[in-house]
Design an enzyme around this catalytic site. Sequence first.
Site, PDB file in Angstrom:
ATOM      1  N   ARG A  57     -36.506 -23.897  30.044  1.00 17.63           N
ATOM      2  CA  ARG A  57     -38.092 -23.056  29.352  1.00 17.63           C
ATOM      3  C   ARG A  57     -37.311 -21.412  28.687  1.00 17.63           C
ATOM      4  O   ARG A  57     -37.238 -21.389  27.327  1.00 17.63           O
ATOM      5  CB  ARG A  57     -39.050 -22.048  30.127  1.00 17.63           C
ATOM      6  CG  ARG A  57     -40.086 -23.719  30.829  1.00 17.63           C
ATOM      7  CD  ARG A  57     -41.430 -22.802  31.512  1.00 17.63           C
ATOM      8  NE  ARG A  57     -41.979 -21.287  30.105  1.00 17.63           N
ATOM      9  CZ  ARG A  57     -43.211 -21.442  30.184  1.00 17.63           C
ATOM     10  NH1 ARG A  57     -43.575 -20.884  31.242  1.00 17.63           N
ATOM     11  NH2 ARG A  57     -43.708 -20.767  29.275  1.00 17.63           N
ATOM     12  N   HIS A 105     -48.051 -11.628  32.067  1.00 17.65           N
ATOM     13  CA  HIS A 105     -47.544 -12.479  33.114  1.00 17.65           C
ATOM     14  C   HIS A 105     -46.250 -12.598  33.005  1.00 17.65           C
ATOM     15  O   HIS A 105     -45.334 -13.685  33.459  1.00 17.65           O
ATOM     16  CB  HIS A 105     -48.188 -13.985  32.641  1.00 17.65           C
ATOM     17  CG  HIS A 105     -49.584 -14.395  32.802  1.00 17.65           C
ATOM     18  ND1 HIS A 105     -50.191 -15.041  32.137  1.00 17.65           N
ATOM     19  CD2 HIS A 105     -50.436 -13.685  33.112  1.00 17.65           C
ATOM     20  CE1 HIS A 105     -51.477 -15.211  32.428  1.00 17.65           C
ATOM     21  NE2 HIS A 105     -51.805 -14.307  33.408  1.00 17.65           N
TER      22      HIS A 105
HETATM   23  N1  APR Z   1     -52.499 -22.193  17.088  1.00 15.67           N
HETATM   24  C1  APR Z   1     -53.391 -21.577  17.743  1.00 15.67           C
HETATM   25  N2  APR Z   1     -53.900 -21.628  18.600  1.00 15.67           N
HETATM   26  C2  APR Z   1     -53.928 -22.973  19.672  1.00 15.67           C
HETATM   27  C3  APR Z   1     -52.420 -23.816  18.769  1.00 15.67           C
HETATM   28  C4  APR Z   1     -51.796 -23.256  17.447  1.00 15.67           C
HETATM   29  N3  APR Z   1     -51.206 -23.708  16.543  1.00 15.67           N
HETATM   30  N4  APR Z   1     -52.059 -25.026  19.654  1.00 15.67           N
HETATM   31  C5  APR Z   1     -52.703 -24.577  20.436  1.00 15.67           C
HETATM   32  N5  APR Z   1     -53.441 -23.588  20.654  1.00 15.67           N
HETATM   33  C6  APR Z   1     -54.427 -23.252  21.508  1.00 15.67           C
HETATM   34  C7  APR Z   1     -55.546 -24.238  22.214  1.00 15.67           C
HETATM   35  O1  APR Z   1     -56.358 -25.033  21.575  1.00 15.67           O
HETATM   36  C8  APR Z   1     -56.062 -23.310  24.122  1.00 15.67           C
HETATM   37  O2  APR Z   1     -57.061 -23.094  23.332  1.00 15.67           O
HETATM   38  O3  APR Z   1     -54.244 -22.646  22.562  1.00 15.67           O
HETATM   39  C9  APR Z   1     -54.834 -22.822  23.507  1.00 15.67           C
HETATM   40  C10 APR Z   1     -53.534 -23.449  25.119  1.00 15.67           C
HETATM   41  O4  APR Z   1     -54.353 -22.550  25.957  1.00 15.67           O
HETATM   42  P1  APR Z   1     -53.231 -22.949  26.966  1.00 15.67           P
HETATM   43  O5  APR Z   1     -52.125 -24.177  27.404  1.00 15.67           O
HETATM   44  O6  APR Z   1     -54.231 -23.270  28.516  1.00 15.67           O
HETATM   45  O7  APR Z   1     -52.702 -21.741  27.658  1.00 15.67           O
HETATM   46  P2  APR Z   1     -53.109 -20.431  27.566  1.00 15.67           P
HETATM   47  O8  APR Z   1     -54.801 -19.632  27.417  1.00 15.67           O
HETATM   48  O9  APR Z   1     -51.878 -19.352  26.971  1.00 15.67           O
HETATM   49  O10 APR Z   1     -52.904 -20.334  29.325  1.00 15.67           O
HETATM   50  C11 APR Z   1     -52.583 -19.032  29.944  1.00 15.67           C
HETATM   51  O11 APR Z   1     -52.195 -20.539  31.882  1.00 15.67           O
HETATM   52  O12 APR Z   1     -50.246 -21.526  33.224  1.00 15.67           O
HETATM   53  C12 APR Z   1     -50.481 -20.421  33.302  1.00 15.67           C
HETATM   54  O13 APR Z   1     -49.358 -18.338  32.615  1.00 15.67           O
HETATM   55  C13 APR Z   1     -49.455 -19.509  31.993  1.00 15.67           C
HETATM   56  O14 APR Z   1     -49.790 -17.612  30.805  1.00 15.67           O
HETATM   57  C14 APR Z   1     -50.574 -19.053  30.516  1.00 15.67           C
HETATM   58  C15 APR Z   1     -52.376 -19.232  31.598  1.00 15.67           C
END
Ligand code: APR
Length: 230
Positions: A57, A105
């Site tokens: 990463r 995080h």
């Molecule tokens: N623009 C905006 N949002 C987007 C895009 C984009 N181009 N592509 C995807 N998404 C959205 C998805 O619809 C989803 O709601 O981003 C979100 C990503 O969600 P997660 O993958 O769950 O990420 P996040 O919410 O940051 O996760 C939180 O989980 O694994 C842990 O520590 C890690 O900080 C992370 C935490």
Amino acid sequence: MKKKLVVLTGAGISAESGLKTFRDANGLWEGYDVMQVASIDGWHQNPQAVLNFYNLRRKQLLEVQPNQAHYDLVSLEKEYDTTIITQNVDDLHERAGSKQVIHLHGELLKVRSVQNSHLVYTWHRDLFLGDSAEDGMQLRPHIVWFGELVPQIEVAIPIVSQADIILIVGTSLQVYPAASLLQYGSHHARFIYVDPSPSVSYELRQIRDIKIVNSKATSGIKKAIALMEI
Ligand code: APR
């Protein structure tokens, strides 16, 4: 006095820079089981696998650039007293120029002693078993893993509670305590949520007046800015 803007960001804001989100990939990240490699239990069971995951990463992060969404948030600093509270471990907000960034995080480009959390170092190369801090102890990624406390949440709560505008971008709001930050927004705060597949989390459903911008970050933040100015 400038209005206070808090921006809560997640993996979605960095997606258009080329970094994968977590849950869009079904909990797998480049074939790794995130719960296994991003947990304190995973570190105790197989530290080599955890280091491999973060080495990959880190390498990817150094190959990508901030996108227009990161830059648009910087431009808001002219008009708003802006604080970014991010769940992301990348440094794309800082590289774009955001001045106040709280990493809930942790940070991928930092490592620390497993023994002394104050011995933190900037780190851009691979990290190996045997790499040690000044105290002679193994270095680990400076990341908050599942199963660990989130110390920065205490810093974030009062900032959220004083915000006039709370902008949420690209997060599934499934990970706590980050997702619970929304409940600290005051009654006068305006909420805007930018996500192409918005979450329906419990905290979100409690907010009476929230504007949802169903778009990717790069186009959605521009729409959110227009809503803020109404
Ligand atoms: N623009 C905006 N949002 C987007 C895009 C984009 N181009 N592509 C995807 N998404 C959205 C998805 O619809 C989803 O709601 O981003 C979100 C990503 O969600 P997660 O993958 O769950 O990420 P996040 O919410 O940051 O996760 C939180 O989980 O694994 C842990 O520590 C890690 O900080 C992370 C935490």
